[in-house]
Write an enzyme that holds these catalytic residues in place. Structure first.
Site, PDB file in Angstrom:
ATOM      1  N   PRO A   2      49.553  46.520  59.311  1.00 38.88           N
ATOM      2  CG  PRO A   2      50.120  44.447  58.441  1.00 38.88           C
ATOM      3  CD  PRO A   2      49.462  45.736  58.070  1.00 38.88           C
ATOM      4  CD  GLU A   3      50.269  50.741  64.072  1.00 36.84           C
ATOM      5  OE1 GLU A   3      50.932  51.016  65.085  1.00 36.84           O
ATOM      6  OE2 GLU A   3      49.144  51.221  63.855  1.00 36.84           O
TER       7      GLU A   3
END
Length: 271
Positions: A2-3
Site C-alpha cells: 500500500p502506497e
C-alpha cells in the site's frame, strides 16, 4: 505494498466513524514488525480524537498518546461495528465504543506502535526523517527543485527514498514521471527548472487522482470499509510492459531499478 494513496483512502474510510470513540479492549496477535511499546490493556479507556497520516503511516491520536500504524507489504485495516472472530492473519484489534479496528496482515511486515506523543523517541525514530507531504501546501516547488539539484541518483530512485518528498512509491513514481515526460533513469540533478515544475505538478496530480479512485488494488488492498481501488485500471505505464502506450502507441518498457520494476514509454519519456 500500500502506497500513500491507499493509506490516505484507508484513513478517509474510517476517520469520521472512529473519532470520539473510547477504547474498550485491545488484542495483539502474532508479533509484527516492531513491538507495540505498551501492554494492550494500557490502551483501554483512551479516547480517539482523530486519525492523521504521515507518509505511509497512520496516526491515531488519543487524548493521551498516539498509535502509529503501518500496513507493511500486504496489510489492510477494517473498521466495523461487528467483525467476525479474528482469523489467522488478523494480528491487532482495537475494540472501541464505535466499532473494532482490525489489522489484517498475511506477511506481518506491518506495525502497530504506541508513543506518548509525536515528540517521543519512538515517534521521531519512525517519522522524523520523512520528507514533505506531496498533497500539502508545504510541497514547495523551489525547495523541491533545489533538493533535486543535490542528488545525482536516477530521478526514480530519488523519489522512492522519501526524504525529499514522502510517499511517492513505485506505482506512482512511474506514473508521475510518465505524466511529466521524464525518463526514470535521468539523474535528478540534471532536471531543469521547467522540468522540475512539470514533475512537481505531476506528482500531485497523480496522487490526488489515485485517492479519488480509491487507490490501486493490485492484489488484496481494500479500504477500512472493504472497498477496492480502481486507479490501476487507468494507469498509463505501471504494470503495462509490452502493451501499447495509451498516448503514442509505442511499446511500454520495463527495467529494474533498485530491485523494483520501473515502467516507462521510450517515446513519451525520451530524456
Amino acid at each position: 505494498m500500500p502506497e500513500l494513496p491507499e493509506v490516505e483512502v484507508t484513513r478517509l474510510s474510517f476517520v469520521e466513524r472512529i473519532a470520539g470513540a473510547s477504547v474498550q479492549a485491545a488484542r495483539l496477535g502474532k508479533p509484527l514488525r516492531w513491538a507495540l511499546g505498551c501492554t494492550p490493556e494500557s490502551l483501554v479507556g483512551k479516547n480517539v480524537l482523530t486519525v492523521r497520516r504521515r507518509g505511509k503511516y497512520l496516526l491515531l491520536d488519543f487524548d493521551h498518546g498516539v498509535l502509529i500504524l503501518h500496513l507493511g507489504m500486504s496489510g489492510s485495516l477494517r473498521f466495523e461495528p461487528d467483525l467476525p472472530a479474528p482469523g489467522k492473519h488478523d494480528h491487532f484489534d482495537l475494540v472501541t465504543s464505535r466499532g473494532t479496528l482490525r489489522l489484517h496482515d498475511p506477511r506481518r511486515f506491518g506495525a502497530v506502535v504506541y508513543a506518548n506523543s509525536d515528540d517521543h523517541p519512538t515517534a521521531t525514530r519512525l517519522l522524523g526523517r520523512l520528507g514533505v507531504e506531496p498533497l500539502s501546501d508545504k510541497f514547495d516547488l523551489a525547495v523541491f527543485h533545489a533538493g533535486l539539484k543535490e542528488r545525482r541518483a536516477p530521478i526514480k530512485q530519488v523519489l522512492l527514498t522519501g526524504d525529499l518528498v514522502v510517499g511517492v512509491g513505485n506505482i506512482y513514481a512511474s506514473e508521475a514521471l510518465f505524466l511529466a515526460g521524464i525518463r526514470p533513469t535521468v539523474r535528478a540533478t540534471k532536471l531543469s527548472g521547467p522540468r522540475a515544475k512539470k514533475l512537481h505538478q505531476a506528482i500531485r496530480d497523480v496522487l490526488f487522482r489515485a485517492v479519488d479512485l480509491g487507490g490501486s488494488t493490485l492484489r488484496d488492498f481494500s479500504s477500512a470499509k472493504g472497498e477496492s481501488g480502481y486507479f490501476q485500471l487507468e494507469a498509463m505505464v505501471y504494470g503495462r510492459a509490452d502493451q501499447p502506450c495509451r498516448t503514442c502507441q509505442s511499446t511500454i518498457k520495463v527495467i529494474r531499478q533498485g530491485q523494483r520494476a520501473t515502467f516507462y514509454c521510450p517515446v513519451c519519456q525520451k530524456t
